[in-house]
Design an enzyme around this catalytic site. Structure first.
Site, mmCIF file in Angstrom:
data_model
loop_
_atom_site.group_PDB
_atom_site.id
_atom_site.type_symbol
_atom_site.label_atom_id
_atom_site.label_comp_id
_atom_site.label_asym_id
_atom_site.label_seq_id
_atom_site.Cartn_x
_atom_site.Cartn_y
_atom_site.Cartn_z
ATOM 1 N N CYS A 99 -36.253 67.506 29.198
ATOM 2 C CA CYS A 99 -37.298 68.324 29.293
ATOM 3 C C CYS A 99 -37.915 68.366 29.991
ATOM 4 O O CYS A 99 -38.668 69.182 31.235
ATOM 5 C CB CYS A 99 -37.388 69.195 27.696
ATOM 6 S SG CYS A 99 -35.264 70.114 26.996
ATOM 7 N N THR A 100 -39.188 67.304 29.973
ATOM 8 C CA THR A 100 -40.298 67.275 30.234
ATOM 9 C C THR A 100 -39.723 66.751 32.043
ATOM 10 O O THR A 100 -40.603 67.953 32.450
ATOM 11 C CB THR A 100 -41.097 66.186 29.529
ATOM 12 O OG1 THR A 100 -41.285 66.359 28.324
ATOM 13 C CG2 THR A 100 -42.029 65.668 29.868
#
Length: 161
Positions: free
Chosen positions: A54-55
């Site tokens: 996600c990052t």
């Protein structure tokens, strides 16, 4: 698994709390999809703040904000964490797009990306300026994400339509 909205249909409207980092301030607001008419909106559903994939995904989109702007598009990240979590995530990585809190996963359910066990499937929906769903990608496992180039390619088709 729910299928969610079909292409060329009106994207389900929603209002979610969220916030966006701007000049060091995290501005909290309610985001309503129908209020964004006139611009394309990239809805990036993701499982969680501060997780590795996600990052990488959101940092990629954040670094490409000028490309999205050039296509008259906004990018909204949506996950089940609360706004406080989103603020610390945005500050930690300098994320420049609004991050919206879908804590009850109602919006994920409406878009067919709520998943038992993992919460939310990684998915991207491109909503045209008229509110119509123009393109979508729902990951089965979520270990990868749609690239900035892929999204801008699809968005350029929407802007030229």
């Amino acid at each position: 698994m729910a299928s969610g909205p079909q292409l060329d249909s009106t994207a389900p409207d929603f209002t979610l709390p969220g916030g966006a980092l701007s000049d060091g301030t995290f501005d909290r607001a309610d985001y309503r999809l129908s209020a964004a008419r006139g611009r394309s909106v990239v809805l990036a559903f993701y499982p969680g703040d501060n997780t590795s994939v996600c990052t990488k995904q959101l940092c990629s989109y954040s670094s490409g904000m000028e490309a999205f702007e050039g296509l008259d598009a906004d990018v909204w990240g949506i996950s089940p964490q609360g706004v406080d979590s989103h603020e610390s995530f945005a500050r930690a990585f300098g994320l420049r797009m609004p991050l919206l809190a879908d804590e009850g996963r109602e919006i994920a359910k409406a878009y067919g990306v709520s998943a038992p066990g993992i919460g939310v499937r990684r998915a991207v929906f491109l909503v045209g300026p008229d509110g119509t769903l123009r393109w979508k990608h729902v990951a089965l496992l979520g270990a990868t994400f749609q690239s900035l180039d892929t999204l801008t390619h699809h968005l350029s088709g929407i802007k030229g339509a």
